[in-house]
Design a protein around this motif. Structure first.
Motif, short mmCIF file in Angstrom:
data_model
loop_
_atom_site.label_atom_id
_atom_site.label_comp_id
_atom_site.label_asym_id
_atom_site.label_seq_id
_atom_site.Cartn_x
_atom_site.Cartn_y
_atom_site.Cartn_z
N ASP A 253 25.38 1.36 39.33
CA ASP A 253 27.18 0.80 39.54
C ASP A 253 26.98 -0.38 38.54
O ASP A 253 27.49 -0.87 37.63
N GLY A 254 26.10 -1.57 39.32
CA GLY A 254 25.30 -2.42 38.86
C GLY A 254 25.16 -2.48 37.07
O GLY A 254 25.17 -3.05 36.33
N TRP A 255 24.04 -1.47 36.83
CA TRP A 255 23.40 -1.23 35.58
C TRP A 255 25.10 -1.02 34.43
O TRP A 255 25.15 -1.68 33.36
N PHE A 256 25.87 -0.32 34.59
CA PHE A 256 26.73 -0.33 34.14
C PHE A 256 28.22 -0.81 33.80
O PHE A 256 28.66 -1.70 32.86
N ALA A 257 27.89 -2.02 34.69
CA ALA A 257 29.17 -2.91 34.82
C ALA A 257 27.93 -3.89 33.86
O ALA A 257 28.50 -4.64 33.23
N ALA A 258 26.51 -4.06 34.08
CA ALA A 258 26.17 -5.14 32.98
C ALA A 258 26.19 -4.16 31.39
O ALA A 258 26.11 -5.61 30.76
N LEU A 259 25.97 -3.12 31.78
CA LEU A 259 25.71 -2.82 30.08
C LEU A 259 27.61 -2.63 29.42
O LEU A 259 27.63 -3.28 27.79
N GLU A 260 28.74 -3.31 30.50
CA GLU A 260 30.14 -3.23 29.77
C GLU A 260 29.88 -4.19 29.05
O GLU A 260 30.61 -5.26 28.19
N GLU A 268 32.28 7.03 29.47
CA GLU A 268 33.27 6.76 30.67
C GLU A 268 32.13 8.10 31.37
O GLU A 268 31.98 7.99 32.90
N ALA A 269 31.31 8.92 30.99
CA ALA A 269 30.58 10.25 31.46
C ALA A 269 30.21 9.30 32.05
O ALA A 269 29.21 10.44 33.33
N LEU A 270 29.72 8.08 31.77
CA LEU A 270 28.24 7.96 32.65
C LEU A 270 28.08 6.74 33.52
O LEU A 270 28.00 6.69 34.44
N ARG A 271 29.38 7.20 33.93
CA ARG A 271 29.96 6.28 35.52
C ARG A 271 30.27 7.51 36.57
O ARG A 271 30.59 8.11 35.90
N GLY A 272 29.65 6.73 37.06
CA GLY A 272 28.40 7.65 38.25
C GLY A 272 27.25 8.65 38.36
O GLY A 272 27.13 8.91 38.87
N ALA A 273 27.03 8.35 36.93
CA ALA A 273 25.42 9.15 36.98
C ALA A 273 24.70 8.24 37.87
O ALA A 273 24.96 6.88 38.41
N GLY A 274 23.16 8.60 37.68
CA GLY A 274 22.44 8.09 39.14
C GLY A 274 21.29 6.98 37.84
O GLY A 274 21.93 7.11 36.72
N LEU A 275 20.83 5.88 38.73
CA LEU A 275 20.58 5.01 37.74
C LEU A 275 19.21 5.73 36.94
O LEU A 275 19.09 4.56 35.30
N THR A 276 18.86 6.62 36.51
CA THR A 276 17.58 6.89 35.61
C THR A 276 18.30 7.11 34.64
O THR A 276 17.67 6.98 33.69
N ASP A 277 19.47 7.73 35.00
CA ASP A 277 20.07 8.42 33.66
C ASP A 277 20.96 7.13 33.51
O ASP A 277 21.50 7.02 31.92
N VAL A 278 21.86 6.32 33.65
CA VAL A 278 21.87 5.27 32.85
C VAL A 278 20.97 4.45 32.47
O VAL A 278 20.92 3.85 31.23
#
Ligand code: GLU
Length: 302
Positions: A253-260, A268-278
């Motif tokens: 989640d932290g990665w996703f927020a930083a990327l945004e 959007e499909a990447l939201r909720g994915a695991g750390l390695t995938d993000v």
């Protein structure tokens, strides 16, 4: 003529003044992605040169947080507190060349000077040509001259007239501590750092650092100053996410927020994915061209 580029060396250089906050996570992720997406090395330096501001245990907490976020660094961690001899050597070099002078001015005496862009006072030059009679020096300042210009990869062309906009600045403080500006320049050069990616709160320090690089005969890295979290650039994030200490954020989640925040537009499909995938997605799609430019936040540093 093309000049062969040195292999990419990047770094993240947190100050251990507390737990990692979201702004530092953004700087860590941004510098990591920039280095790794170009097959570069990514180094970690703990900036504990400012002993009075260092919080015991904070550095260990930061290292653990970086590990939890899958931000693996190369080589041993560099601790500034163990490198005072190197800063002393650089200072002696500046002194032998006549680039520094002792200064007796107190904060109060320069409190009426105009403000530099990072919130420090532009030094009026009182002790530049010698200490006023009867006064004792307590700090050392480096002489500045002329303009510094550089092209920031995100913030664009930057120019600073060091004499009128910054003034002679402190490199050795009254309490015997070497200034952040000197330590950073010595350490980046010693590590062969080619690319500095960090928060735009340090944009106002870059001219000073380039000036010191010139005086010490060090190459100037390229700079990319990321938008800082504490202003309108954070609009995309909910207030709640911004306020969360990074320790309470899940890694993916932290990665996703930083990327945004960095304008990378993760699907959007990447939201909720695991750390390695993000992280993998981020490495494959990283682009500094789409990072929002917003640069604000001006924490003064001496
Ligand atoms: N230690 C500085 C900070 O945490 C960053 C220094 C740098 O990246 O040059 O604000």
């Amino acid at each position: 003529m093309t000049i062969a580029r040195r292999p990419y060396v990047g770094r993240f250089a947190p100050s251990p003044t507390g737990p990692l906050h979201f702004g530092s996570l953004v700087a860590a992720i941004g510098s990591f992605l920039d280095a790794r997406s170009r097959a570069g090395r990514w180094l970690l330096r703990v900036e504990d040169v400012d002993a009075p501001r260092t919080v015991p245990g904070a550095a260990d907490g930061i290292l653990k947080t970086l590990e939890r976020f899958g931000l693996a660094w190369d080589d041993e961690v560099v601790w500034q507190s163990t490198r005072l001899d190197l800063y002393r050597d650089a200072f002696d070099h500046l002194k032998a060349a006549g680039h520094v002078f002792p200064c007796a001015c107190t904060r109060r005496e320069i409190a009426d000077s105009a403000l530099a862009r990072d919130g420090s006072r532009i030094y009026p030059g009182t002790c530049r040509d010698g200490l006023p009679p009867g006064r004792t020096a307590h700090a050392w300042r480096v002489r500045v001259a002329g303009r510094i210009a550089f092209d920031d990869r995100i913030q664009g062309h930057q120019e600073e007239n060091l004499e009128t906009e910054v003034g002679d600045f402190v490199v050795l403080r009254g309490d015997g501590q070497f200034a952040y500006q000197l330590a950073v320049v010595v350490d980046d050069a010693a590590a062969g750092v080619t690319d500095v990616v960090r928060g735009a709160d340090l944009l106002g320090s870059t001219g000073r650092q380039i000036h010191l690089q010139h005086l010490l005969g060090h190459p100037t890295p390229t700079y990319a100053h990321l938008p800082v979290v504490v202003n309108a650039a954070g609009e995309k994030l909910s207030k709640q996410t911004l306020a969360l200490p990074v320790d309470e954020l899940g890694a993916a989640d932290g990665w996703f927020a930083a990327l945004e925040f960095l304008g990378q537009d993760p699907p959007e499909a990447l939201r909720g994915a695991g750390l390695t995938d993000v992280r993998q997605w981020a490495l494959e799609h990283w682009s500094t061209d789409i990072i929002p430019r917003k640069a604000a936040g001006t924490a003064g540093k001496m």
